[in-house]
Enzyme design. Sequence first.
Site, PDB file in Angstrom:
ATOM      1  N   SER A 136      31.148  30.342  27.061  1.00  0.00           N
ATOM      2  CA  SER A 136      31.341  29.886  25.649  1.00  0.00           C
ATOM      3  C   SER A 136      30.464  30.521  24.885  1.00  0.00           C
ATOM      4  CB  SER A 136      31.251  28.314  25.588  1.00  0.00           C
ATOM      5  OG  SER A 136      31.112  27.991  24.140  1.00  0.00           O
ATOM      6  N   TYR A 149      26.876  20.177  26.879  1.00  0.00           N
ATOM      7  CA  TYR A 149      27.894  21.453  26.777  1.00  0.00           C
ATOM      8  C   TYR A 149      27.189  22.494  26.466  1.00  0.00           C
ATOM      9  CZ  TYR A 149      31.943  24.310  25.585  1.00  0.00           C
ATOM     10  OH  TYR A 149      32.949  25.280  25.733  1.00  0.00           O
ATOM     11  N   LYS A 153      26.295  25.239  29.563  1.00  0.00           N
ATOM     12  CA  LYS A 153      27.143  26.455  29.175  1.00  0.00           C
ATOM     13  C   LYS A 153      25.912  27.664  29.184  1.00  0.00           C
ATOM     14  CE  LYS A 153      31.489  25.769  29.036  1.00  0.00           C
ATOM     15  NZ  LYS A 153      32.352  26.480  29.835  1.00  0.00           N
TER      16      LYS A 153
HETATM   17  N1  LIG Z   1      38.420  25.654  23.252  1.00  0.00           N
HETATM   18  C1  LIG Z   1      37.580  26.117  22.884  1.00  0.00           C
HETATM   19  O1  LIG Z   1      36.985  26.192  21.743  1.00  0.00           O
HETATM   20  C2  LIG Z   1      36.420  27.013  23.925  1.00  0.00           C
HETATM   21  C3  LIG Z   1      35.583  27.732  23.419  1.00  0.00           C
HETATM   22  C4  LIG Z   1      34.661  28.295  24.292  1.00  0.00           C
HETATM   23  C5  LIG Z   1      34.852  28.219  25.637  1.00  0.00           C
HETATM   24  N2  LIG Z   1      35.604  27.379  26.105  1.00  0.00           N
HETATM   25  C6  LIG Z   1      35.986  27.261  27.334  1.00  0.00           C
HETATM   26  O2  LIG Z   1      36.930  27.534  27.881  1.00  0.00           O
HETATM   27  C7  LIG Z   1      37.344  26.931  29.215  1.00  0.00           C
HETATM   28  C8  LIG Z   1      38.804  26.379  29.178  1.00  0.00           C
HETATM   29  O3  LIG Z   1      38.757  25.474  27.952  1.00  0.00           O
HETATM   30  P1  LIG Z   1      39.973  24.956  27.148  1.00  0.00           P
HETATM   31  O4  LIG Z   1      39.547  24.991  25.823  1.00  0.00           O
HETATM   32  O5  LIG Z   1      41.259  25.766  27.463  1.00  0.00           O
HETATM   33  O6  LIG Z   1      40.256  23.351  27.553  1.00  0.00           O
HETATM   34  P2  LIG Z   1      41.477  22.549  28.059  1.00  0.00           P
HETATM   35  O7  LIG Z   1      40.855  21.017  28.119  1.00  0.00           O
HETATM   36  O8  LIG Z   1      42.672  22.950  27.207  1.00  0.00           O
HETATM   37  O9  LIG Z   1      41.862  22.872  29.352  1.00  0.00           O
HETATM   38  C9  LIG Z   1      41.006  22.836  30.577  1.00  0.00           C
HETATM   39  C10 LIG Z   1      41.679  22.452  31.749  1.00  0.00           C
HETATM   40  O10 LIG Z   1      40.992  22.350  32.701  1.00  0.00           O
HETATM   41  C11 LIG Z   1      41.223  21.248  33.713  1.00  0.00           C
HETATM   42  N3  LIG Z   1      40.149  21.006  34.300  1.00  0.00           N
HETATM   43  C12 LIG Z   1      38.975  20.269  33.742  1.00  0.00           C
HETATM   44  N4  LIG Z   1      38.149  19.932  34.808  1.00  0.00           N
HETATM   45  C13 LIG Z   1      38.570  20.550  35.896  1.00  0.00           C
HETATM   46  C14 LIG Z   1      38.218  20.540  37.391  1.00  0.00           C
HETATM   47  N5  LIG Z   1      37.121  19.862  37.623  1.00  0.00           N
HETATM   48  N6  LIG Z   1      39.151  21.157  38.093  1.00  0.00           N
HETATM   49  C15 LIG Z   1      40.271  21.731  37.805  1.00  0.00           C
HETATM   50  N7  LIG Z   1      40.686  21.812  36.716  1.00  0.00           N
HETATM   51  C16 LIG Z   1      39.856  21.031  35.632  1.00  0.00           C
HETATM   52  C17 LIG Z   1      41.837  20.319  32.655  1.00  0.00           C
HETATM   53  O11 LIG Z   1      42.737  19.366  33.460  1.00  0.00           O
HETATM   54  C18 LIG Z   1      42.587  21.052  31.628  1.00  0.00           C
HETATM   55  O12 LIG Z   1      43.788  21.306  31.997  1.00  0.00           O
HETATM   56  C19 LIG Z   1      36.380  25.864  29.313  1.00  0.00           C
HETATM   57  O13 LIG Z   1      35.297  26.293  30.427  1.00  0.00           O
HETATM   58  C20 LIG Z   1      35.607  25.885  28.064  1.00  0.00           C
HETATM   59  O14 LIG Z   1      34.413  25.286  28.095  1.00  0.00           O
HETATM   60  C21 LIG Z   1      36.660  26.697  25.137  1.00  0.00           C
END
Ligand SMILES: NC(=O)c1ccc[n+]([C@@H]2O[C@H](COP(=O)([O-])OP(=O)(O)OC[C@H]3O[C@@H](n4cnc5c(N)ncnc54)[C@H](O)[C@@H]3O)[C@@H](O)[C@H]2O)c1
Length: 261
Positions: A136, A149, A153
């Site tokens: 992130s 977080y 991260k």
């Molecule tokens: N959305 C944002 O703004 C953003 C920005 C930067 C980074 N990220 C990163 O991107 C990645 C995905 O996030 P997202 O926004 O798609 O989130 P999301 O919540 O939409 O999807 C995450 C998925 O991961 C699954 N999950 C959670 N814990 C788990 C585990 N222990 N084992 C298997 N599956 C698991 C959840 O069930 C969910 O389906 C994360 O690492 C998040 O930190 C997101």
Amino acid sequence: MTVLAGAGVVVTGGGAGIGAALARRFAAAGARVVVNDLDPDASHAVAADIDAVALPGDAATEAGVAALISGARAALGEVDVYCANAGIGEGVGLDASEEAWEHSWDVNVMAHVRAARLLTPAWLARGRGHLVTTVSAAGLLTMLDASAYAVTKHAAYAFAEWMAITYGAKGITVQAVCPRGVRTALLDASGPAARLLLDDDALAPEQVADTVVDAVAAGAPFLILPHPEVARMYAGRAADPDRWLTGMRKLQGRLDQAREG
Ligand SMILES: NC(=O)c1ccc[n+]([C@@H]2O[C@H](COP(=O)([O-])OP(=O)(O)OC[C@H]3O[C@@H](n4cnc5c(N)ncnc54)[C@H](O)[C@@H]3O)[C@@H](O)[C@H]2O)c1
């Protein structure tokens, strides 16, 4: 360069958000995909859509990662690309519980370490392997109102960097994905700080997946930035930490004001 047609790709957290978009985009590039998610229904739904294999389960615990990797090897032969994408945003400030810190550490960091530990020996033996970690921009900068977080991260980024240095000359490609806001359930749940900082520039998960899959196919760069401005922010933080902190305190002040009404 990693040839994606026919490659065996695992995506953790592939049932929703960025992970689901990655799974779809890898499948469109001709990869054979394993869709993991904690949520079995979500994992099966995405897999069914793209003719992939669903391997639901916890991609963070030691036993969960071992089960996922042995299931993926059974389905794919060897894993060519492992996307450690699952991540959680728990814990706001100093009142974040011990459990929130531990859970964040497990899912946002140790999941990557545990997967790398199991994958690396086989990758070294055959001279190639590819680890993609969804970190992130919070891992390069910070995130307001998200103590656990922001810290975990940073650790995830440090681990990706360490892997790239230690194994980069031995056939293993490592890439770290560092987006700002992406329109997913995680962003929706992250409260007023996310809306203040990220909403305007938030990307669709499909846009992030396009950038990531192109960079994975190219095998570079190490640092994948779907929001290119993060490079400038990261450089600014390094060049003048006090100036950067002053700017961040202003944002924190706006956030505190918005909260107070
Ligand atoms: N959305 C944002 O703004 C953003 C920005 C930067 C980074 N990220 C990163 O991107 C990645 C995905 O996030 P997202 O926004 O798609 O989130 P999301 O919540 O939409 O999807 C995450 C998925 O991961 C699954 N999950 C959670 N814990 C788990 C585990 N222990 N084992 C298997 N599956 C698991 C959840 O069930 C969910 O389906 C994360 O690492 C998040 O930190 C997101």
